[in-house]
Design an enzyme around this catalytic site. Structure first.
Site, short mmCIF file in Angstrom:
data_model
loop_
_atom_site.label_atom_id
_atom_site.label_comp_id
_atom_site.label_asym_id
_atom_site.label_seq_id
_atom_site.Cartn_x
_atom_site.Cartn_y
_atom_site.Cartn_z
CB CYS A 107 2.20 6.18 -9.02
SG CYS A 107 1.92 5.97 -7.25
CG HIS A 125 -1.11 5.43 -10.84
ND1 HIS A 125 -0.80 4.25 -10.18
CD2 HIS A 125 -1.30 6.37 -9.87
CE1 HIS A 125 -0.80 4.46 -8.88
NE2 HIS A 125 -1.11 5.74 -8.66
CG ASN A 155 -2.24 3.69 -5.52
OD1 ASN A 155 -1.26 3.22 -6.08
ND2 ASN A 155 -2.43 5.00 -5.39
#
Length: 325
Positions: free
Chosen positions: A113, A254, A284
């Site tokens: 990520c 993120h 996500n």
């Protein structure tokens, strides 16, 4: 002559299919109320009959159109992903073919990520040397193909998408976008986030076929890491530049989950209005979350000049960029 690097354009793309929390609850023991309260996620987009290179190519096409550049003008393509089409060839090579960027050097970066941060940092170094003029830096993820769709501890978090930026070399110092960076890793905690594990061969057999394990993570450990190490890193980065969090116009983090972003904001003692959020709608999206959120913030005519980009994930890998747009 000095070379400077500018972020010329940003873009993002999500697949059409939307999956709600209620739809997930029909597959596993969870509920819309639980998912929203623990993650802030309401929906996510899922790629059907599209692979990671397809999503990346959509973003690349947008960037080229916005910049009025031909695909052959691109010298460098870096794709960050943990969900590639293949282990080899690189997803960047597949994307190169899809958009016709025949002059570009291409490779992938795997930093989970934090991928966009690591990829943008890498591209900046290539451009700074003067050999390359234009670079596409794209984060693309089809997380859905790596999920165990009965595992509520992971699947409820993730969605698919892609985001990226066009970086260019310039001789104009006033257009410099990259001010400072801090990249870090902690390999001791590699088991906190894992995806695609492949066991070593134990015996030679005619029936052997490689198998790949689905994504898994330790949610509490991820939360503790993100809300502790990340704000500390951001603060260190700003202090080194003789800045404070108050000097920053926008923090693009993120999009792990809303509670983590809220935790980072609290540690930095900054209002959530400085933290663009798309995790509620997109889930996500791994490395794609940062460039997607950046693009959305810029589309909404955000006029701030100083921005912190921060990504964190498997490795453990985490990095922050201080940029000016």
């Amino acid at each position: 002559m000095a070379n400077y690097v500018t972020i010329d354009e940003t873009a993002h793309y999500v697949p059409e299919k939307v999956v709600t929390n209620d739809e997930l609850a029909a597959l596993m023991p969870t509920s819309d109320a639980w998912i929203q309260s623990h993650t802030g996620i309401k929906t996510r987009h899922i790629a059907l009959e599209q692979n990671t290179s397809d999503l990346a190519a959509k973003v690349a096409t947008k960037l080229l159109q916005q910049a009025n550049l031909a695909a052959t003008d691109i010298d460098l393509i870096i794709v960050s992903t943990i969900t590639p089409d293949y282990l080899t060839p690189a997803t960047a090579c597949l994307m190169q073919d899809k958009v016709g960027a025949t002059n570009a050097v291409c490779f992938d970066i795997s930093a989970a990520c934090a991928g966009f941060i690591f990829a943008a940092s890498t591209a900046e170094k290539f451009l700074r040397r003067g050999q390359f003029k234009h670079a596409l830096v794209i984060s693309a993820e089809t997380n859905s193909k790596m999920m165990d769709w009965q595992d509520r501890t992971t699947t409820v978090f993730f969605g698919d998408g892609a985001g990226g930026a066009l970086l260019s070399q310039t001789a104009d110092a006033s257009k410099e976008s990259f001010l400072a960076e801090q990249l870090e890793n902690d390999g001791r905690q590699h088991e906190v986030i894992e995806s695609g594990a492949v066991k070593p061969l134990s015996t030679i057999s005619a029936t052997h076929r490689p198998e790949i394990a689905p994504f898994k993570m330790q949610g509490r450990a991820v939360f503790d890491f993100a809300t502790t190490a990340v704000p500390k890193q951001i603060q260190q980065l700003l202090t080194q530049q003789h800045l404070t969090a108050d000097d920053v116009d926008l923090f693009v983090c993120h999009q792990a989950n809303l509670r983590i972003i809220e935790g980072i904001a609290a540690k930095l003692m900054q209002p959530m209005t400085k933290f663009p959020v798309n995790v509620s709608e997109y889930g996500n999206t791994s490395s794609a979350g940062v460039p997607m959120a950046l693009d959305q913030a810029l589309q909404h005519q955000f006029t701030g000049k100083i921005i912190v980009l921060s990504g964190f994930g498997g490795g453990l890998a985490y990095g922050s960029l201080l940029i000016r747009l």
